[in-house]
Design a protein around this motif. Structure first.
Motif, PDB file in Angstrom:
ATOM      1  N   VAL B  30       4.039  13.040  10.402  1.00  0.00           N
ATOM      2  CA  VAL B  30       4.655  13.377   9.125  1.00  0.00           C
ATOM      3  C   VAL B  30       3.705  12.916   8.034  1.00  0.00           C
ATOM      4  O   VAL B  30       3.134  11.820   8.132  1.00  0.00           O
ATOM      5  CB  VAL B  30       6.023  12.686   8.970  1.00  0.00           C
ATOM      6  CG1 VAL B  30       6.588  12.891   7.578  1.00  0.00           C
ATOM      7  CG2 VAL B  30       6.994  13.206  10.022  1.00  0.00           C
ATOM      8  N   THR B  31       3.519  13.746   7.028  1.00  0.00           N
ATOM      9  CA  THR B  31       2.652  13.297   5.937  1.00  0.00           C
ATOM     10  C   THR B  31       3.454  13.126   4.657  1.00  0.00           C
ATOM     11  O   THR B  31       4.455  13.802   4.428  1.00  0.00           O
ATOM     12  CB  THR B  31       1.472  14.267   5.710  1.00  0.00           C
ATOM     13  OG1 THR B  31       0.594  13.688   4.740  1.00  0.00           O
ATOM     14  CG2 THR B  31       1.934  15.619   5.199  1.00  0.00           C
ATOM     15  N   LEU B  32       2.995  12.154   3.875  1.00  0.00           N
ATOM     16  CA  LEU B  32       3.612  11.883   2.586  1.00  0.00           C
ATOM     17  C   LEU B  32       2.494  12.040   1.579  1.00  0.00           C
ATOM     18  O   LEU B  32       1.517  11.285   1.598  1.00  0.00           O
ATOM     19  CB  LEU B  32       4.165  10.452   2.591  1.00  0.00           C
ATOM     20  CG  LEU B  32       4.835   9.916   1.342  1.00  0.00           C
ATOM     21  CD1 LEU B  32       6.099  10.700   1.023  1.00  0.00           C
ATOM     22  CD2 LEU B  32       5.189   8.436   1.538  1.00  0.00           C
ATOM     23  N   ILE B  33       2.611  13.080   0.737  1.00  0.00           N
ATOM     24  CA  ILE B  33       1.544  13.286  -0.243  1.00  0.00           C
ATOM     25  C   ILE B  33       2.079  13.048  -1.653  1.00  0.00           C
ATOM     26  O   ILE B  33       3.284  13.063  -1.892  1.00  0.00           O
ATOM     27  CB  ILE B  33       0.915  14.700  -0.130  1.00  0.00           C
ATOM     28  CG1 ILE B  33       1.976  15.787  -0.303  1.00  0.00           C
ATOM     29  CG2 ILE B  33       0.192  14.874   1.184  1.00  0.00           C
ATOM     30  CD1 ILE B  33       1.392  17.197  -0.286  1.00  0.00           C
ATOM     31  N   GLY B  34       1.177  12.785  -2.557  1.00  0.00           N
ATOM     32  CA  GLY B  34       1.571  12.522  -3.932  1.00  0.00           C
ATOM     33  C   GLY B  34       0.386  12.025  -4.723  1.00  0.00           C
ATOM     34  O   GLY B  34      -0.616  11.591  -4.156  1.00  0.00           O
ATOM     35  N   ALA B  35       0.516  12.063  -6.042  1.00  0.00           N
ATOM     36  CA  ALA B  35      -0.582  11.685  -6.926  1.00  0.00           C
ATOM     37  C   ALA B  35      -0.740  10.163  -6.973  1.00  0.00           C
ATOM     38  O   ALA B  35       0.055   9.427  -6.392  1.00  0.00           O
ATOM     39  CB  ALA B  35      -0.329  12.217  -8.328  1.00  0.00           C
ATOM     40  N   ASN B  36      -1.745   9.710  -7.705  1.00  0.00           N
ATOM     41  CA  ASN B  36      -1.939   8.271  -7.930  1.00  0.00           C
ATOM     42  C   ASN B  36      -0.682   7.657  -8.511  1.00  0.00           C
ATOM     43  O   ASN B  36      -0.103   8.192  -9.448  1.00  0.00           O
ATOM     44  CB  ASN B  36      -3.059   8.043  -8.962  1.00  0.00           C
ATOM     45  CG  ASN B  36      -4.415   8.127  -8.306  1.00  0.00           C
ATOM     46  OD1 ASN B  36      -5.188   8.994  -8.638  1.00  0.00           O
ATOM     47  ND2 ASN B  36      -4.684   7.255  -7.379  1.00  0.00           N
ATOM     48  N   GLY B  37      -0.285   6.542  -7.933  1.00  0.00           N
ATOM     49  CA  GLY B  37       0.847   5.806  -8.506  1.00  0.00           C
ATOM     50  C   GLY B  37       2.198   6.416  -8.214  1.00  0.00           C
ATOM     51  O   GLY B  37       3.207   5.997  -8.773  1.00  0.00           O
ATOM     52  N   ALA B  38       2.246   7.411  -7.318  1.00  0.00           N
ATOM     53  CA  ALA B  38       3.527   8.055  -7.019  1.00  0.00           C
ATOM     54  C   ALA B  38       4.459   7.128  -6.240  1.00  0.00           C
ATOM     55  O   ALA B  38       5.680   7.290  -6.269  1.00  0.00           O
ATOM     56  CB  ALA B  38       3.288   9.334  -6.226  1.00  0.00           C
ATOM     57  N   SER B 201      -0.562  17.856  10.145  1.00  0.00           N
ATOM     58  CA  SER B 201       0.761  17.240  10.291  1.00  0.00           C
ATOM     59  C   SER B 201       1.797  18.311  10.608  1.00  0.00           C
ATOM     60  O   SER B 201       1.558  19.498  10.407  1.00  0.00           O
ATOM     61  CB  SER B 201       1.137  16.519   9.000  1.00  0.00           C
ATOM     62  OG  SER B 201       1.132  17.425   7.914  1.00  0.00           O
ATOM     63  N   HIS B 202       2.922  17.835  11.140  1.00  0.00           N
ATOM     64  CA  HIS B 202       4.005  18.774  11.445  1.00  0.00           C
ATOM     65  C   HIS B 202       4.907  18.995  10.242  1.00  0.00           C
ATOM     66  O   HIS B 202       5.286  20.099   9.930  1.00  0.00           O
ATOM     67  CB  HIS B 202       4.842  18.262  12.618  1.00  0.00           C
ATOM     68  CG  HIS B 202       4.019  17.959  13.832  1.00  0.00           C
ATOM     69  ND1 HIS B 202       3.792  16.677  14.293  1.00  0.00           N
ATOM     70  CD2 HIS B 202       3.330  18.778  14.666  1.00  0.00           C
ATOM     71  CE1 HIS B 202       3.019  16.712  15.370  1.00  0.00           C
ATOM     72  NE2 HIS B 202       2.716  17.974  15.608  1.00  0.00           N
ATOM     73  N   ARG B 203       5.266  17.892   9.590  1.00  0.00           N
ATOM     74  CA  ARG B 203       6.157  18.007   8.426  1.00  0.00           C
ATOM     75  C   ARG B 203       5.586  17.216   7.268  1.00  0.00           C
ATOM     76  O   ARG B 203       4.769  16.313   7.473  1.00  0.00           O
ATOM     77  CB  ARG B 203       7.550  17.480   8.776  1.00  0.00           C
ATOM     78  CG  ARG B 203       8.339  18.442   9.683  1.00  0.00           C
ATOM     79  CD  ARG B 203       9.797  18.037   9.797  1.00  0.00           C
ATOM     80  NE  ARG B 203       9.959  16.647  10.170  1.00  0.00           N
ATOM     81  CZ  ARG B 203      10.510  15.721   9.386  1.00  0.00           C
ATOM     82  NH1 ARG B 203      10.970  16.030   8.182  1.00  0.00           N
ATOM     83  NH2 ARG B 203      10.617  14.483   9.805  1.00  0.00           N
ATOM     84  N   ALA B 204       6.058  17.534   6.061  1.00  0.00           N
ATOM     85  CA  ALA B 204       5.517  16.865   4.883  1.00  0.00           C
ATOM     86  C   ALA B 204       6.618  16.526   3.881  1.00  0.00           C
ATOM     87  O   ALA B 204       7.639  17.219   3.800  1.00  0.00           O
ATOM     88  CB  ALA B 204       4.469  17.760   4.207  1.00  0.00           C
ATOM     89  N   TYR B 205       6.381  15.437   3.163  1.00  0.00           N
ATOM     90  CA  TYR B 205       7.213  15.073   2.020  1.00  0.00           C
ATOM     91  C   TYR B 205       6.296  14.979   0.809  1.00  0.00           C
ATOM     92  O   TYR B 205       5.158  14.498   0.929  1.00  0.00           O
ATOM     93  CB  TYR B 205       7.886  13.731   2.223  1.00  0.00           C
ATOM     94  CG  TYR B 205       8.972  13.723   3.280  1.00  0.00           C
ATOM     95  CD1 TYR B 205      10.315  13.880   2.921  1.00  0.00           C
ATOM     96  CD2 TYR B 205       8.657  13.550   4.620  1.00  0.00           C
ATOM     97  CE1 TYR B 205      11.312  13.862   3.889  1.00  0.00           C
ATOM     98  CE2 TYR B 205       9.648  13.535   5.588  1.00  0.00           C
ATOM     99  CZ  TYR B 205      10.975  13.690   5.217  1.00  0.00           C
ATOM    100  OH  TYR B 205      11.960  13.678   6.158  1.00  0.00           O
ATOM    101  N   VAL B 206       6.789  15.409  -0.336  1.00  0.00           N
ATOM    102  CA  VAL B 206       6.005  15.275  -1.557  1.00  0.00           C
ATOM    103  C   VAL B 206       6.699  14.257  -2.459  1.00  0.00           C
ATOM    104  O   VAL B 206       7.889  14.376  -2.747  1.00  0.00           O
ATOM    105  CB  VAL B 206       5.861  16.617  -2.303  1.00  0.00           C
ATOM    106  CG1 VAL B 206       5.023  16.435  -3.564  1.00  0.00           C
ATOM    107  CG2 VAL B 206       5.223  17.659  -1.389  1.00  0.00           C
TER     108      VAL B 206
END
Ligand SMILES: Nc1ncnc2c1ncn2[C@@H]1O[C@H](COP(=O)(O)OP(=O)(O)OP(=O)(O)O)[C@@H](O)[C@H]1O
Ligand SMILES: [Mg+2]
Lengths: 353, 235
Positions: B30-38, B201-206
């Protein structure tokens, strides 16, 4: 030339005792980034523990003047100090790293009572001081000024001073303020080495210190706990992530450093048998200077720093005046702070790892 | 396997996470993506007990991690490769790996595991006697991952493993992540390199300023126009 060599031997012997004490400062600084100002007082407790063990009836009756007495005194004092170190960590510094405001209040009360005792000299003054300290501690918290929270350096510093005063005042109550004389557990003999004479005490101090420092180096470099100590001192959170119970490693570090301080207390008492509850202050400060000189946090640095301070002190007395003795370490401190604040083996950057 | 329920967290007055809910199933990446400081690193610090929650709860295999100290969370089977690697620079490569095995008493298992890591990253075997501080950035990242694997995790958390690495090394690291997952370890991957993270990754969260704003299968998230614009650098 011969007197010079004689001085060197005396200096190394004295310095090795400082090195034992300096190691405690540097190891605790390594894991907690804290100067444990109570460390010199642990050394004092070590000397008294040795005094009471040596004068104990059972020890006298069974061992008498045999060399076993010296071994029992040494091991006993180291054990007492290791235990004291664990207590200090457990009841002063560990709660100080937590976020209860009452830890700071408690140790401020100890500081207050010591001030009261010094200034007023009476029980009411002592109690008034304690109350003032406690109120100040709780008051700071209520006002939202919370140095007590989240392991602030100021809190730990206040706690360190509190522990130190507690041991010094407690020592005066428990052992009496008058000096006592440490028994001669190593018979005095003069040993000829080439053209030099060394007495058995100095040789013992040097020999025991070297053995202890070698043991410590082996522990730190080759045992799992020693490696964990190095990991903790490099990066506390990363060490926790390895599954290391860092509180335990910190307690172990205190135990190790304090045991060395206890050994130092016995060894120095062989050379200077006059012991009293405030005897830890001056050697404590000098060993602290030795640790800073070597580079605080560096184990070999503390060893080298101790030797340099010991040598410098003996030379200053030998070629200057005996009144220079205590000033030497402080002149060195000023010089390091001016020339190389990170010490001989310290990292040059001030970056906290 | 891991579930965050309405987690909030912060640093003093600063609120870093608000009401974050996410779950990771056994065997997933699972991936967790987001900008700086998210709040990505904060999420990982919450899971490993390095930073306490202010609200919500975290369940691992259905059991709450509340109040558990970090070293026990590691023992329970969660391992974090922290942001910036945090290797022990004053220890050798081998000693770093030994620290990973701190809780593992089975010597045969440790030898096997070390072998697996050396196979994954042959460079580490060559440098095992070297002080870890002298390694290059990419090698340090390999060591940080290897050290985390030595703890024997069932869930591996990775905080920006590709940060600051040359493209070729980024490729190596992502290959390794795939391999580790194939061998049975569940992975939560935090990345700013959304492109690679979504591919691997299989799934992602933003995550945006402390809140989850989108979730779904990685391919679908990668196809979303808002994600394309904000995280994949496409118009
Ligand atoms: N130790 C800290 N003390 C105070 N505030 C912090 C601390 N660490 C993070 N923050 C704040 O919390 C918020 C979330 O930070 P976090 O490190 O979780 O973000 P991130 O998504 O990992 O960012 P990056 O991509 O830069 O690593 C930010 O606003 C940050 O400034
Ligand atoms: Mg981050």
């Amino acid at each position: 030339m011969e007197t010079f060599l004689q001085q060197v031997i005396n200096g190394i012997s004295q310095g090795s005792a400082y090195a034992l004490l300096a190691l405690g400062y540097t190891m605790v600084y390594g894991v907690l980034r804290l100067i444990n100002f109570a460390h010199g007082d642990v050394y004092m407790v070590g000397a008294f523990a040795g005094y009471y063990i040596a004068n104990n009836d059972a020890v006298q009756a069974n061992l008498g003047a045999s060399w076993m007495t010296a071994v029992v005194v040494m091991a006993g004092s180291m054990a007492v100090c290791a235990f004291l170190g664990i207590l200090i960590e457990r009841f002063a510094y560990r709660p100080g790293r937590g976020n209860s405001p009452y830890t700071l209040a408690f140790w401020l009360a100890i500081v207050g009572s010591s001030v009261g005792r010094m200034v007023g000299g009476s029980t009411p003054a002592l109690l008034a001081g304690a109350a003032a300290g406690a109120v100040l501690g709780v008051g700071l918290d209520r006002l939202g000024i919370r140095p007590a929270r989240q392991s602030s350096h100021l809190t730990l510093l206040i706690i360190a001073i509190g522990v130190s005063l507690f041991l010094e005042n407690g020592g005066q109550l428990a052992f009496g303020a008058d000096p006592k004389f440490f028994p001669e557990i190593i018979p005095t003999r003069r040993i000829q080495l080439g053209g030099l004479t060394v007495d058995s005490q100095r040789l013992t101090v040097l020999g025991v210190s070297v053995v202890l420092m070698v043991l410590l180096t082996l522990i730190i470099n080759y045992t799992k706990t020693g490696k964990a100590m190095r990991a903790v001192s490099f990066n506390l959170d990363a060490a926790k992530l390895m599954g290391i119970n860092t509180d335990r490693i910190i307690a172990f570090t205190f135990a190790l450093g304090s045991a060395l301080a206890g050994a130092g207390g016995i060894l120095v008492s062989l050379l200077y048998p006059r012991i009293d509850p405030l005897m830890g202050i001056m050697p404590g400060l000098k060993a602290f200077v030795a640790a800073v000189l070597g580079g605080i946090g560096s184990v070999p640095g503390a060893m080298v720093g101790g030797l340099i301070i010991g040598l410098a002190e003996v030379m200053a007395v030998g070629y200057g005046q005996s009144t220079y003795r205590d000033a030497t370490a402080f002149v060195i401190l000023v010089l390091i702070l001016l020339l190389r604040p990170s010490g001989i083996m310290g990292k040059r950057t001030s970056e906290k790892v | 396997m891991l579930e965050l329920r309405n987690v909030s967290s912060g640093y003093g007055a600063i609120e870093a996470l608000k009401d974050v809910t996410l779950r990771i199933g056994r065997g997933e990446i699972v991936t967790l993506i987001g900008a700086n400081g998210a709040g990505k690193s904060t999420t990982l610090r919450n899971i490993t007990g390095l930073v306490p929650l202010t609200a919500g709860e975290i369940l691992f295999d259905g059991k709450s991690l509340k109040g558990m100290p970090t070293h026990r969370i590691t023992a329970a089977g969660i391992s974090l490769v922290p942001e910036g690697r945090a290797i022990f620079a004053n220890l050798t490569v081998l000693e770093n790996l030994e620290m990973g095995a701190y809780l593992q008493r089975d010597r045969a298992r440790n030898a096997r595991e070390m072998d697996r890591i050396y196979t994954l990253f042959p460079r580490l075997r060559e440098r095992r006697k070297q002080a870890a501080g002298t390694l290059s950035g990419g090698e340090q990242q390999m060591l940080a991952i290897g050290r985390a694997l030595m703890t024997g995790p069932r869930l591996l958390l990775l905080d920006e493993p590709s940060l600051g690495l040359a493209p070729l090394l980024v490729h190596t690291i992502f290959q390794a992540i795939d391999a580790i997952n194939r061998e049975g370890t569940t992975i939560l991957l935090v990345e700013q390199n959304a492109n690679a993270a979504l591919k691997h990754s299989h799934r992602a969260y933003v995550l945006e300023t402390g809140s989850i704003v989108m979730e779904g299968p990685s391919q679908q998230v990668a196809g979303d126009p808002r994600v394309k614009e904000a995280y994949l650098g496409e118009a």
